[in-house]
Design a protein around this motif. Structure first.
Motif, mmCIF file in Angstrom:
data_model
loop_
_atom_site.group_PDB
_atom_site.id
_atom_site.type_symbol
_atom_site.label_atom_id
_atom_site.label_comp_id
_atom_site.label_asym_id
_atom_site.label_seq_id
_atom_site.Cartn_x
_atom_site.Cartn_y
_atom_site.Cartn_z
ATOM 1 N N GLN A 1 0.824 -1.204 0.000
ATOM 2 C CA GLN A 1 0.000 0.000 0.000
ATOM 3 C C GLN A 1 0.863 1.260 0.000
ATOM 4 O OE1 GLN A 1 -2.665 -1.210 3.295
ATOM 5 N NE2 GLN A 1 -4.298 -0.511 1.969
ATOM 6 N N VAL A 2 2.031 1.212 0.624
ATOM 7 C CA VAL A 2 2.946 2.358 0.577
ATOM 8 C C VAL A 2 3.365 2.618 -0.866
ATOM 9 C CG1 VAL A 2 5.215 3.222 1.273
ATOM 10 C CG2 VAL A 2 3.773 2.046 2.940
ATOM 11 N N ALA A 3 3.654 1.551 -1.591
ATOM 12 C CA ALA A 3 4.020 1.696 -3.009
ATOM 13 C C ALA A 3 2.863 2.300 -3.803
ATOM 14 C CB ALA A 3 4.429 0.349 -3.588
ATOM 15 N N ALA A 4 1.654 1.853 -3.529
ATOM 16 C CA ALA A 4 0.477 2.399 -4.220
ATOM 17 C C ALA A 4 0.296 3.878 -3.872
ATOM 18 C CB ALA A 4 -0.771 1.604 -3.845
ATOM 19 N N LEU A 5 0.511 4.226 -2.612
ATOM 20 C CA LEU A 5 0.413 5.621 -2.199
ATOM 21 C C LEU A 5 1.459 6.464 -2.918
ATOM 22 C CD1 LEU A 5 -0.681 7.909 -0.451
ATOM 23 C CD2 LEU A 5 0.785 7.080 1.414
ATOM 24 N N GLY A 6 2.649 5.919 -3.077
ATOM 25 C CA GLY A 6 3.715 6.626 -3.757
ATOM 26 C C GLY A 6 3.345 7.020 -5.181
ATOM 27 N N GLU A 7 2.609 6.170 -5.849
ATOM 28 C CA GLU A 7 2.161 6.491 -7.210
ATOM 29 C C GLU A 7 0.970 7.440 -7.190
ATOM 30 O OE1 GLU A 7 1.614 3.194 -9.882
ATOM 31 O OE2 GLU A 7 3.267 2.108 -8.946
ATOM 32 N N THR A 8 0.043 7.175 -6.282
ATOM 33 C CA THR A 8 -1.188 7.951 -6.231
ATOM 34 C C THR A 8 -0.958 9.394 -5.787
ATOM 35 O OG1 THR A 8 -2.388 5.926 -5.711
ATOM 36 C CG2 THR A 8 -3.520 7.977 -5.263
ATOM 37 N N LEU A 9 0.025 9.614 -4.903
ATOM 38 C CA LEU A 9 0.232 10.969 -4.390
ATOM 39 C C LEU A 9 0.580 11.953 -5.484
ATOM 40 C CD1 LEU A 9 3.374 12.188 -4.032
ATOM 41 C CD2 LEU A 9 3.502 10.332 -2.436
ATOM 42 N N LEU A 10 1.037 11.468 -6.621
ATOM 43 C CA LEU A 10 1.333 12.371 -7.737
ATOM 44 C C LEU A 10 0.080 13.059 -8.258
ATOM 45 C CD1 LEU A 10 3.867 10.112 -9.650
ATOM 46 C CD2 LEU A 10 4.379 12.052 -8.153
ATOM 47 N N ASP A 11 -1.093 12.463 -7.989
ATOM 48 C CA ASP A 11 -2.361 13.049 -8.421
ATOM 49 C C ASP A 11 -3.005 13.917 -7.349
ATOM 50 O OD1 ASP A 11 -2.199 11.710 -10.893
ATOM 51 O OD2 ASP A 11 -3.118 9.922 -10.041
ATOM 52 N N PHE A 12 -2.471 13.904 -6.121
ATOM 53 C CA PHE A 12 -3.050 14.685 -5.032
ATOM 54 C C PHE A 12 -2.851 16.180 -5.280
ATOM 55 C CE2 PHE A 12 -2.357 11.243 -1.484
ATOM 56 C CZ PHE A 12 -3.250 10.416 -2.122
ATOM 57 N N THR A 13 -3.860 16.958 -4.910
ATOM 58 C CA THR A 13 -3.741 18.407 -4.993
ATOM 59 C C THR A 13 -3.839 19.070 -3.623
ATOM 60 O OG1 THR A 13 -6.106 18.632 -5.442
ATOM 61 C CG2 THR A 13 -4.620 18.543 -7.351
ATOM 62 N N ASP A 14 -4.415 18.352 -2.645
ATOM 63 C CA ASP A 14 -4.510 18.916 -1.294
ATOM 64 C C ASP A 14 -4.679 17.795 -0.269
ATOM 65 O OD1 ASP A 14 -7.253 18.172 -1.377
ATOM 66 O OD2 ASP A 14 -7.818 20.150 -2.104
ATOM 67 N N ALA A 15 -4.756 18.194 1.005
ATOM 68 C CA ALA A 15 -4.838 17.228 2.099
ATOM 69 C C ALA A 15 -6.109 16.382 2.024
ATOM 70 C CB ALA A 15 -4.763 17.950 3.435
ATOM 71 N N ALA A 16 -7.163 16.910 1.434
ATOM 72 C CA ALA A 16 -8.409 16.146 1.298
ATOM 73 C C ALA A 16 -8.199 14.905 0.434
ATOM 74 C CB ALA A 16 -9.506 17.022 0.721
ATOM 75 N N ASP A 17 -7.331 15.001 -0.548
ATOM 76 C CA ASP A 17 -7.045 13.839 -1.392
ATOM 77 C C ASP A 17 -6.394 12.724 -0.585
ATOM 78 O OD1 ASP A 17 -8.059 15.057 -3.715
ATOM 79 O OD2 ASP A 17 -6.117 15.938 -4.197
ATOM 80 N N LEU A 18 -5.465 13.086 0.293
ATOM 81 C CA LEU A 18 -4.829 12.088 1.152
ATOM 82 C C LEU A 18 -5.853 11.489 2.103
ATOM 83 C CD1 LEU A 18 -2.459 10.518 2.340
ATOM 84 C CD2 LEU A 18 -1.966 12.528 3.773
ATOM 85 N N ALA A 19 -6.689 12.315 2.698
ATOM 86 C CA ALA A 19 -7.716 11.826 3.623
ATOM 87 C C ALA A 19 -8.651 10.846 2.920
ATOM 88 C CB ALA A 19 -8.499 12.999 4.206
ATOM 89 N N ALA A 20 -9.042 11.174 1.711
ATOM 90 C CA ALA A 20 -9.936 10.290 0.959
ATOM 91 C C ALA A 20 -9.248 8.974 0.618
ATOM 92 C CB ALA A 20 -10.412 10.987 -0.320
ATOM 93 N N TRP A 21 -7.967 9.048 0.240
ATOM 94 C CA TRP A 21 -7.227 7.827 -0.092
ATOM 95 C C TRP A 21 -7.097 6.935 1.140
ATOM 96 C CZ3 TRP A 21 -2.908 5.064 1.228
ATOM 97 C CH2 TRP A 21 -2.500 4.087 0.333
#
Length: 54
Positions: A27-47
């Motif tokens: 899941q850390v690896a998946a987060l590493g890829e997904t965070l490139l699409d994040f624009t704010d803290a809400a994106d992290l919270a949703a993920w």
């Protein structure tokens, strides 16, 4: 991972940091890829909400 997230979205709550620390490596690896699409803290919270993390 936390440094990359801070650089991308700014401050990360202690609760979010704990949740990230508890993630399995897959899941850390998946987060590493997904965070490139994040624009704010809400994106992290949703993920994190979509994951099965404490």
């Amino acid at each position: 991972m936390l440094r990359q997230l801070r650089r991308r979205i700014g401050l990360i709550s202690k609760a979010q940091q704990s949740s990230i620390a508890a993630l399995p490596i897959k899941q850390v690896a998946a987060l590493g890829e997904t965070l490139l699409d994040f624009t704010d803290a809400a994106d992290l919270a949703a993920w994190l909400a979509a994951q099965d993390v404490p």
